[in-house]
Write a protein that holds these residues in place. Structure first.
Motif, PDB file in Angstrom:
ATOM      1  N   ALA A 110       0.567  -1.257  -0.077  1.00 28.72           N
ATOM      2  CA  ALA A 110      -0.025   0.067  -0.055  1.00 28.72           C
ATOM      3  C   ALA A 110       0.801   1.227   0.083  1.00 28.72           C
ATOM      4  CB  ALA A 110      -1.004   0.075   1.304  1.00 28.72           C
ATOM      5  N   GLY A 111       2.179   1.143   0.204  1.00 32.12           N
ATOM      6  CA  GLY A 111       2.909   2.465   0.232  1.00 32.12           C
ATOM      7  C   GLY A 111       2.343   3.098   1.535  1.00 32.12           C
ATOM      8  N   THR A 112       2.196   4.482   1.477  1.00 34.66           N
ATOM      9  CA  THR A 112       1.862   5.448   2.664  1.00 34.66           C
ATOM     10  C   THR A 112       0.915   6.230   2.125  1.00 34.66           C
ATOM     11  OG1 THR A 112       4.008   6.546   2.355  1.00 34.66           O
ATOM     12  CG2 THR A 112       3.923   5.119   3.836  1.00 34.66           C
ATOM     13  N   GLY A 113       0.285   6.086   0.918  1.00 32.17           N
ATOM     14  CA  GLY A 113      -0.892   6.969   0.590  1.00 32.17           C
ATOM     15  C   GLY A 113      -0.672   8.081  -0.291  1.00 32.17           C
ATOM     16  N   ALA A 114      -1.570   8.762  -0.634  1.00 30.39           N
ATOM     17  CA  ALA A 114      -1.374   9.985  -1.304  1.00 30.39           C
ATOM     18  C   ALA A 114      -0.715  11.253  -0.690  1.00 30.39           C
ATOM     19  CB  ALA A 114      -2.960  10.433  -1.581  1.00 30.39           C
ATOM     20  N   ALA A 115      -0.491  11.097   0.564  1.00 29.81           N
ATOM     21  CA  ALA A 115       0.142  12.237   1.160  1.00 29.81           C
ATOM     22  C   ALA A 115       1.891  11.880   1.233  1.00 29.81           C
ATOM     23  CB  ALA A 115      -0.186  12.632   2.591  1.00 29.81           C
ATOM     24  N   ALA A 116       2.151  10.646   0.626  1.00 31.35           N
ATOM     25  CA  ALA A 116       3.602  10.078   0.871  1.00 31.35           C
ATOM     26  C   ALA A 116       4.720  10.973   0.012  1.00 31.35           C
ATOM     27  CB  ALA A 116       3.489   8.572   0.189  1.00 31.35           C
ATOM     28  N   GLY A 117       5.707  10.874   0.262  1.00 26.64           N
ATOM     29  CA  GLY A 117       6.776  11.417  -0.425  1.00 26.64           C
ATOM     30  C   GLY A 117       7.094  10.801  -1.806  1.00 26.64           C
ATOM     31  N   SER A 118       8.036  11.301  -2.779  1.00 29.76           N
ATOM     32  CA  SER A 118       7.938  11.016  -4.278  1.00 29.76           C
ATOM     33  C   SER A 118       8.617   9.608  -4.155  1.00 29.76           C
ATOM     34  CB  SER A 118       8.832  11.989  -4.934  1.00 29.76           C
ATOM     35  OG  SER A 118      10.288  12.004  -4.217  1.00 29.76           O
ATOM     36  N   GLY A 119       9.162   9.115  -3.091  1.00 26.40           N
ATOM     37  CA  GLY A 119       9.690   7.580  -2.953  1.00 26.40           C
ATOM     38  C   GLY A 119       9.001   6.828  -2.667  1.00 26.40           C
ATOM     39  N   SER A 120       7.634   6.871  -2.408  1.00 24.40           N
ATOM     40  CA  SER A 120       7.002   5.826  -2.118  1.00 24.40           C
ATOM     41  C   SER A 120       6.027   5.412  -2.938  1.00 24.40           C
ATOM     42  CB  SER A 120       5.815   6.448  -0.723  1.00 24.40           C
ATOM     43  OG  SER A 120       4.997   5.386  -0.404  1.00 24.40           O
ATOM     44  N   GLU A 121       5.806   3.861  -2.881  1.00 21.15           N
ATOM     45  CA  GLU A 121       5.495   3.144  -4.217  1.00 21.15           C
ATOM     46  C   GLU A 121       4.388   2.340  -3.771  1.00 21.15           C
ATOM     47  OE1 GLU A 121       7.586   1.751  -8.042  1.00 21.15           O
ATOM     48  OE2 GLU A 121       7.703   0.291  -6.649  1.00 21.15           O
ATOM     49  N   ILE A 122       3.121   2.278  -4.701  1.00 24.30           N
ATOM     50  CA  ILE A 122       1.961   1.376  -4.448  1.00 24.30           C
ATOM     51  C   ILE A 122       2.345   0.258  -5.394  1.00 24.30           C
ATOM     52  CG2 ILE A 122      -0.330   1.003  -4.397  1.00 24.30           C
ATOM     53  CD1 ILE A 122      -0.513   3.849  -3.887  1.00 24.30           C
ATOM     54  N   VAL A 123       2.060  -1.187  -4.953  1.00 29.28           N
ATOM     55  CA  VAL A 123       2.469  -2.262  -5.911  1.00 29.28           C
ATOM     56  C   VAL A 123       0.961  -2.942  -5.830  1.00 29.28           C
ATOM     57  CG1 VAL A 123       3.583  -4.372  -6.366  1.00 29.28           C
ATOM     58  CG2 VAL A 123       4.809  -2.525  -5.089  1.00 29.28           C
TER      59      VAL A 123
END
Length: 390
Positions: free
Chosen positions: A251-264
């Motif tokens: 899930a990454g860390t959602g829409a407020a995440a930094g540019s490095g976070s990824e959803i698979v």
């Protein structure tokens, strides 16, 4: 010619419009910055023209207020508002010359010496040499420019344009889009433009409000709306989107995440990735997500060449169901397990003759070009049918 008219923003506060039990515009808060080119975009019946008419004073709001700068104009008659409207029909006086059509507003206000102002305005719209002609002697695009000149000569704070290019053919419409943008930049006043044409809104406007069912679905710069739609309606109504139903693996860390976070996510055996920052909802592991990608962002190779695809790309197998050559690009419809009709637009640079209907192919694109939407929405919202577009 620059007329940076003082007057401030157009502010709609809690404005709505009801006709009996039907709500044409739900309570709406909207600020249109002074000097901007603002578009109200949506399909027929979405409330955009009603909103424009409430700004003009041609419709009385059921609730809320209309401010031009610090001035509350909600209860003012249309002719007392510093606003002019250009309609699709142009509404030129057929018996008057172009000069007299443009001069009409000045003469009605008792202005005696109009020649310089009219000449300047005709030069602005590049019609100076046609001053003595009658409207029927001009093309549709020229008549539209006369209508704009006639409205602008009164120095309104705001120029309202209600589907102004709807009666023109495609080529002329595109020319007029650039022409209107040039005029707006030159005079520097606020333009509020109502249209159902996505290309028209995106070509001209600084800011677009996409309306649907009497509400603003999303507001922003054209590129922002196109690249990061917040709803399926906006994704489908602004251009074309491929929307894939997927299950969230990480899930990454959602829409407020930094540019490095990824959803698979996974979809019919394919693993896809997207930046968390481009997801308009907060995903949860095991939950559903709609994964979107625009047709022009996708590359296409024959299945035999899968090993040429760079590592890290999103990949989906499929079979070409149909192709259409349209000059600058070839448009493909791909049958795939992740989505029955994936659309792909490929520029005609180096055409592979094997990419014909029936061919097994691999679609691939950058994870960065992928966006995520709430899967509880209607996946087909915003797709115009043939009946709607007629």
């Amino acid at each position: 010619m620059t007329d940076k008219t003082a007057g401030g923003d157009v502010r709609l506060s809690g404005i709505s419009k009801h006709y009996g039990t039907f709500t044409a515009v739900h309570p709406l808060d909207l600020t249109i910055p002074q000097g901007s080119f603002f578009a109200l975009l949506g399909a027929s019946g979405c409330g955009k023209t009603t909103t424009l008419r409430m700004i003009a004073g041609l419709e009385e709001p059921s609730t809320g207020t209309v401010h031009l700068g610090d001035r509350d104009v909600t209860d003012l008659q249309p002719y007392k508002r510093p606003v002019n409207t250009v309609f699709q029909s142009y509404a030129l006086f057929p018996h008057l010359s172009i000069f007299e059509n443009v001069a009409f507003g000045l003469r009605r206000r008792g202005v005696k010496s109009v020649k310089k102002q009219v000449d300047d305005m005709l030069e602005l719209v590049q019609l100076g040499q046609f001053a003595q002609r009658k409207p029927h002697q001009l093309s549709g695009g020229q008549q539209q420019r006369v209508a704009v000149a006639r409205a602008l000569i009164n120095h309104p704070q705001v120029l309202l344009l209600d589907e102004p290019l709807g009666a023109l053919d495609l080529k002329l419409r595109r020319q007029m889009q650039l022409e209107l943008k040039r005029i707006q930049t030159e005079v520097g006043i606020t333009f509020v433009h109502v249209t159902h044409d996505q290309e028209e809104a995106m070509t001209m406007a600084d800011t677009v409000a996409v309306m649907n069912g009497g509400r603003v679905e999303q507001l922003g710069a054209p590129a922002e709306l196109y690249e990061n739609p917040g709803t399926t309606f906006v994704a489908n109504f602004l251009g074309t989107s491929n929307l894939i139903e997927a299950t969230v693996e990480t899930a990454g860390t959602g829409a407020a995440a930094g540019s490095g976070s990824e959803i698979v996510v996974s979809a019919a055996g394919s693993t896809l990735r997207l930046p968390a920052a481009r997801c308009s909802t907060t995903p949860r592991t095991g939950g559903k997500l709609l994964v979107g990608v625009r047709p022009e962002k996708i590359s296409l190779v024959h299945a035999d060449e899968e090993d040429t695809i760079a590592a890290g790309r999103n990949k989906v197998p499929g079979r070409i169901a149909a192709s259409s050559f349209i000059g600058v690009s070839t448009q493909y419809v791909i049958d795939s397990q992740v989505c029955p009709e994936l659309e792909v637009y490929v520029q005609n640079i180096d055409r592979d003759a094997r990419l014909a209907p029936g061919a097994e192919v691999i679609l691939h694109w950058s994870p960065e070009h992928t966006f995520g939407l709430d899967a509880d929405q209607d996946i087909d919202a915003g797709i115009e049918t043939v009946e709607e577009s007629v």
